[in-house]
Each structure stands twice: as C-alpha cells, then as structure tokens.
Design a protein around this motif. Structure first.
Motif, mmCIF file in Angstrom:
data_model
loop_
_atom_site.group_PDB
_atom_site.id
_atom_site.type_symbol
_atom_site.label_atom_id
_atom_site.label_comp_id
_atom_site.label_asym_id
_atom_site.label_seq_id
_atom_site.Cartn_x
_atom_site.Cartn_y
_atom_site.Cartn_z
ATOM 1 N N ALA A 183 41.396 37.704 50.775
ATOM 2 C CA ALA A 183 41.896 38.067 51.328
ATOM 3 C C ALA A 183 43.090 39.691 50.320
ATOM 4 O O ALA A 183 43.614 40.107 51.921
ATOM 5 C CB ALA A 183 42.398 37.434 52.465
ATOM 6 N N PRO A 184 43.815 39.086 49.578
ATOM 7 C CA PRO A 184 44.533 40.225 49.719
ATOM 8 C C PRO A 184 43.959 41.188 49.140
ATOM 9 O O PRO A 184 45.041 42.248 49.143
ATOM 10 C CB PRO A 184 45.082 39.447 47.756
ATOM 11 N N LYS A 190 40.598 42.032 39.331
ATOM 12 C CA LYS A 190 41.957 40.703 39.614
ATOM 13 C C LYS A 190 41.291 39.176 40.158
ATOM 14 O O LYS A 190 41.383 37.927 39.233
ATOM 15 C CB LYS A 190 42.799 40.675 40.554
ATOM 16 N N MET A 191 39.848 39.694 40.629
ATOM 17 C CA MET A 191 38.996 38.177 40.726
ATOM 18 C C MET A 191 38.379 38.104 39.469
ATOM 19 O O MET A 191 37.575 36.568 39.361
ATOM 20 C CB MET A 191 39.121 38.191 41.829
ATOM 21 N N ASN A 192 37.967 38.965 38.406
ATOM 22 C CA ASN A 192 36.593 38.511 37.578
ATOM 23 C C ASN A 192 36.991 37.320 36.574
ATOM 24 O O ASN A 192 38.029 37.968 36.473
ATOM 25 C CB ASN A 192 36.229 39.667 36.407
ATOM 26 N N PHE A 193 36.678 36.790 36.697
ATOM 27 C CA PHE A 193 36.862 35.117 35.873
ATOM 28 C C PHE A 193 37.783 34.038 36.253
ATOM 29 O O PHE A 193 37.619 33.739 35.753
ATOM 30 C CB PHE A 193 37.562 35.855 34.546
ATOM 31 N N ALA A 194 38.263 34.076 37.585
ATOM 32 C CA ALA A 194 38.970 34.094 38.053
ATOM 33 C C ALA A 194 37.987 32.647 38.276
ATOM 34 O O ALA A 194 37.315 32.294 39.047
ATOM 35 C CB ALA A 194 39.906 34.186 39.688
ATOM 36 N N SER A 198 31.739 41.750 40.106
ATOM 37 C CA SER A 198 31.812 42.937 39.715
ATOM 38 C C SER A 198 31.485 44.006 40.501
ATOM 39 O O SER A 198 31.024 43.661 41.981
ATOM 40 C CB SER A 198 30.197 43.635 39.129
ATOM 41 N N LEU A 199 31.235 45.266 39.965
ATOM 42 C CA LEU A 199 30.786 46.379 41.354
ATOM 43 C C LEU A 199 29.138 46.304 41.728
ATOM 44 O O LEU A 199 28.784 46.362 41.123
ATOM 45 C CB LEU A 199 31.334 48.133 40.941
ATOM 46 N N PHE A 200 29.231 46.049 42.495
ATOM 47 C CA PHE A 200 27.857 46.339 43.438
ATOM 48 C C PHE A 200 26.861 47.662 43.093
ATOM 49 O O PHE A 200 27.226 48.251 43.302
ATOM 50 C CB PHE A 200 27.667 45.753 44.840
ATOM 51 N N GLN A 201 26.211 47.531 42.717
ATOM 52 C CA GLN A 201 25.011 48.153 41.980
ATOM 53 C C GLN A 201 23.791 48.664 42.824
ATOM 54 O O GLN A 201 22.576 48.051 42.106
ATOM 55 C CB GLN A 201 24.666 48.577 40.679
ATOM 56 N N PRO A 202 23.765 49.255 44.026
ATOM 57 C CA PRO A 202 22.644 49.030 44.237
ATOM 58 C C PRO A 202 21.517 49.283 43.604
ATOM 59 O O PRO A 202 21.388 50.716 42.991
ATOM 60 C CB PRO A 202 22.853 50.205 45.884
#
Length: 184
Positions: free
Chosen positions: A32-33, A68-72, A82-86
């Motif tokens: 949400a943030p 901020k959320m990787n490995f949370a 991770s950033l989505f890689q299409p």
C-alpha cells in the motif's frame, strides 16, 4: 500530440517466494505505501506455486517497492521482489549460466543465499525451493548468472563452501531431458 514520459507509464514487479497462506489482501496491505495500481495474484496448488505481479503507476514507485520490500518477511517467508522482465524465457538463458545449489541448511534465508552468490557475478535470478505445504526449505536452490564466467566461478569457489552448518554442492543445472541424456 504529447507523448507520455517513461515515468508516467505503468511498471510491474514480480513477487515470489510467497507462502500458500498469503492472500491478495495481505499483498495490498504490504505494498500500500507504494500505491499499487493492480495486483495479479496466482496461487496454484497443482504446480505448488504462489506469486504475484503488481502494477504501479510509475517506474519510480516500482523501483522503490523493490528496494524496500525485497526479502521482507510475509507469513514466515522472505519475499523475493524484482522488477518484472516481460518476455524472459528459457530460450534467452545463456547456456552454462544456470546453477543448482544442493545441501542447503534449513535455516538459510533467500537474502543470505543471494548475498553469498552475488560475490561471483551479476545474478539474473536466485531462488530457494520451498515445500508448498509446509513452507520449509527443500534443501536446494537455483542461481542464474548473466555470464557463463560468473557461473563457472561460483561452481569453482562455491562448491564445498560452508553455508549455515552444511557444505553446499554447487553444479550446473541440467533440465530433465539433459539429465536423462547424460545417464543413458
């Protein structure tokens, strides 16, 4: 006609290593943030996978969410964000860059796993395998490097290294067809 800037385009992230107990509402609350625009949540009991693709209104919001959320931790497991890689598919994987790491200690977390293997080169993806029903580590994981040289260095220097309380086994990953061919 005015073109939208890159900053104004939608951006997506991939959220993996989710517990089967995670819900879409949990993800909405956690992210949400960063003001997500949409969440595509997948829970597949047959394939034993639980992951999400989250869309954001801007690249900067997506990058901030990854940072901020990787490995949370969420419901007992560290999320891998991770950033989505299409379009990334197995045809684009350079031969000799995908490794399997065996004999992992049950207590090794994804962040620790990735930190160790990032020492050898730029990582494309890094994942510990977890049991879908218990959320316990299966004792192995995968690391894919950008280059064959980094993968070779990880095998040479990582194989036999101590991670947690065990000596790990690092070797080239072979898919089922390749394993069957090499055993024939």
């Amino acid at each position: 006609i005015m073109k939208a800037s890159a900053e104004e385009t939608l951006a997506a992230i991939y959220v993996g290593n989710l517990s089967k107990n995670v819900t879409e509402q949990d993800l909405l609350k956690e992210f949400a943030p960063f003001e997500p625009a949409n969440i595509f949540f997948t829970k597949n009991a047959v394939k034993k996978q639980c992951y999400a693709k989250i869309m954001f209104k801007s690249q900067s919001a997506a990058k901030e969410a990854v940072g901020k959320m990787n490995f949370a931790e969420l419901k007992g497991l560290q999320m891998q964000v991770s950033l989505f890689q299409p379009g990334m598919n197995t045809a684009q994987i350079q031969e000799g860059t995908n490794l399997i790491v065996k004999n992992l200690c049950q207590t090794v977390k994804p962040k620790e796993f990735q930190q160790l293997f990032s020492f050898f080169g730029k990582i494309v993806s890094c994942k510990i395998s977890y049991d879908y029903h218990t959320d316990q580590s299966n004792g192995y994981g995968f690391v894919q490097y950008e280059t064959k040289e980094a993968a070779e260095k990880a095998i040479e220097e990582g194989n036999g290294a101590k991670l947690g309380k065990k000596e790990i086994i690092v070797e080239l990953f072979l898919n089922r067809a390749e394993r069957n061919k090499s055993q024939a």
